[in-house]
Scaffold this motif. Structure first.
Motif: not given
Length: 226
Positions: A41-56, A37-39
């Motif tokens: 918020s500072r790097n909104p254009n870098i994709p994260i695969i995948a969100s913890p909410e979706s994995i849960d 989340q910290d990352f």
């Protein structure tokens, strides 16, 4: 396009590592979630695969299969769920494993639990204790030419499931297992979904994963995760 993989140290802040074009992970604890989340918020254009909410969603069997029920796709469903185990459905000893990587997907067949008699199913009220499931697995299923002759599910149905699950789960890297209902060959049941599975057994997995990551970096695939 050259692809460089950099190992992340999950014990350190992501903002002190990199640079990254995208982040691919399979971690669940609260510290890691805060790190992501910290990352983000500072790097909104870098994709994260995948969100913890979706994995849960996939870490709980009930919420996992509820996702399939929401799709309302003809001739598909899930086994009935009870507290101890799930309904056993005869399926010819064959399971179809569908691997998904963004817009790419592959369906392969694997040997599964063998069928059991209807009389035994009635006595067990449709469910099996885990110990008996293990015994069935040891006996092997889908043997010989019967396995070889088993037809694959219609590609149109597999594609509809893939697209529906991608949208509902907001995930791009996952696989799911499908069986054909032994009582009605037109019906298929989704029995399991896994985030970021082992892709080594998927045909052409290296090129598929490389193409997927390229598409993510080039924004051809929307991860929808940040």
């Amino acid at each position: 396009m050259a692809l460089f993989l950099t190992k992340i140290d999950p014990t350190k802040p992501l903002i002190q590592q990199g640079p990254f074009d995208c982040i691919l992970h399979k971690l669940y604890d609260s510290d890691w979630k805060q790190n992501l989340q910290d990352f983000a918020s500072r790097n909104p254009n870098i994709p994260i695969i995948a969100s913890p909410e979706s994995i849960d969603i996939l870490r709980n069997r009930i919420s996992m299969l509820e996702t399939v029920s929401k799709l309302k796709i003809n001739n598909t469903g899930v086994p009935k769920q009870i507290t101890i185990t799930e309904e056993f459905v005869n399926h010819g000893g064959v399971v179809f494993k569908v691997y998904v990587a963004g817009k790419y997907f592959r369906c392969v067949k694997r040997k599964s639990l063998p069928d059991i008699s209807e009389e035994k199913l009635v006595n067990l009220k449709g469910s099996l204790p885990f110990s008996q499931v293990s015994n069935l697995a040891a006996a092997g299923g889908g043997e010989g030419c019967k396995f070889e002759k088993t037809e694959m599910p219609p590609e149109s149905l597999v594609k509809e499931l893939v697209e529906g699950l991608k949208e509902e789960l907001r995930l791009n890297l996952f696989n799911f297992d499908v069986i054909r209902d032994g009582k009605n060959k037109e019906n298929y049941l989704v029995i399991d979904i896994n985030y970021f599975p082992g892709y080594a057994k998927m045909p052409d997995f290296e090129s598929v994963i490389t193409d997927f990551l390229r598409d993510v970096v080039h924004k051809d695939i929307n991860c929808g995760d940040n």
